[in-house]
Design an enzyme around this catalytic site. Sequence first.
Site, PDB file in Angstrom:
ATOM      1  N   TRP A 185       0.813  -1.215   0.000  1.00  0.00           N
ATOM      2  CA  TRP A 185       0.000   0.000   0.000  1.00  0.00           C
ATOM      3  C   TRP A 185       0.850   1.270   0.000  1.00  0.00           C
ATOM      4  O   TRP A 185       0.552   2.236   0.686  1.00  0.00           O
ATOM      5  CB  TRP A 185      -0.962   0.019   1.201  1.00  0.00           C
ATOM      6  CG  TRP A 185      -1.620  -1.293   1.477  1.00  0.00           C
ATOM      7  CD1 TRP A 185      -1.387  -2.101   2.549  1.00  0.00           C
ATOM      8  CD2 TRP A 185      -2.583  -1.976   0.675  1.00  0.00           C
ATOM      9  NE1 TRP A 185      -2.158  -3.230   2.464  1.00  0.00           N
ATOM     10  CE2 TRP A 185      -2.911  -3.182   1.321  1.00  0.00           C
ATOM     11  CE3 TRP A 185      -3.214  -1.689  -0.529  1.00  0.00           C
ATOM     12  CZ2 TRP A 185      -3.820  -4.099   0.814  1.00  0.00           C
ATOM     13  CZ3 TRP A 185      -4.132  -2.600  -1.046  1.00  0.00           C
ATOM     14  CH2 TRP A 185      -4.427  -3.781  -0.373  1.00  0.00           C
ATOM     15  N   GLN A 236     -19.679  -0.125 -16.287  1.00  0.00           N
ATOM     16  CA  GLN A 236     -20.705  -0.815 -15.515  1.00  0.00           C
ATOM     17  C   GLN A 236     -21.599   0.197 -14.800  1.00  0.00           C
ATOM     18  O   GLN A 236     -22.272  -0.146 -13.848  1.00  0.00           O
ATOM     19  CB  GLN A 236     -20.052  -1.763 -14.506  1.00  0.00           C
ATOM     20  CG  GLN A 236     -19.269  -2.826 -15.200  1.00  0.00           C
ATOM     21  CD  GLN A 236     -19.266  -4.131 -14.422  1.00  0.00           C
ATOM     22  OE1 GLN A 236     -19.842  -4.260 -13.366  1.00  0.00           O
ATOM     23  NE2 GLN A 236     -18.603  -5.102 -14.982  1.00  0.00           N
ATOM     24  N   PHE A 237     -21.620   1.408 -15.288  1.00  0.00           N
ATOM     25  CA  PHE A 237     -22.441   2.442 -14.671  1.00  0.00           C
ATOM     26  C   PHE A 237     -23.916   2.056 -14.717  1.00  0.00           C
ATOM     27  O   PHE A 237     -24.665   2.345 -13.809  1.00  0.00           O
ATOM     28  CB  PHE A 237     -22.240   3.794 -15.373  1.00  0.00           C
ATOM     29  CG  PHE A 237     -20.896   4.383 -15.108  1.00  0.00           C
ATOM     30  CD1 PHE A 237     -20.699   5.207 -14.026  1.00  0.00           C
ATOM     31  CD2 PHE A 237     -19.821   4.107 -15.933  1.00  0.00           C
ATOM     32  CE1 PHE A 237     -19.455   5.760 -13.767  1.00  0.00           C
ATOM     33  CE2 PHE A 237     -18.578   4.645 -15.683  1.00  0.00           C
ATOM     34  CZ  PHE A 237     -18.397   5.471 -14.595  1.00  0.00           C
ATOM     35  N   THR A 238     -24.338   1.413 -15.794  1.00  0.00           N
ATOM     36  CA  THR A 238     -25.742   1.042 -15.921  1.00  0.00           C
ATOM     37  C   THR A 238     -26.088  -0.164 -15.065  1.00  0.00           C
ATOM     38  O   THR A 238     -27.243  -0.533 -14.953  1.00  0.00           O
ATOM     39  CB  THR A 238     -26.099   0.734 -17.388  1.00  0.00           C
ATOM     40  OG1 THR A 238     -25.228  -0.289 -17.875  1.00  0.00           O
ATOM     41  CG2 THR A 238     -25.961   1.960 -18.252  1.00  0.00           C
TER      42      THR A 238
END
Length: 132
Positions: A22, A38-40
Amino acid sequence: MEYIVRKILSIKLFDDDNNKRWKTNIVNKNFEILCVSQFTLYNTWQGTKPDFHKSMPAAQSKEFYEKFLQRLKQAYVPDKVKDGLFGEYMQVYIQNDGPVTFSIESPILTKTPKNQPAITETTDAVEKGEDS
């Protein structure tokens, strides 16, 4: 959108040169970014079933996604930002290195009238990404 772009480029997800976890980000590692729209598909849950009523409408989400890609390319190295075909069925072959997946949501929420889709910005970031 700016928040999501900044976060993708700056979050410290990767080991540094001393193998400390990290400690560094995509920009420092000079990695490629694979964006999969993948907004929809943003959902909530109605019991045990997914509920897509708050998803952005397809035409609006395509425009949003194209602006997002453009902004990400402006903020980074354009040739290092890859994407697929919007709204199409895709099989993406990747190799994840680690069991970690993060969701990033913008703290800015758009208030909408009842029964109107909310506009949210969401993306998933996987622990490691290697140049293809």
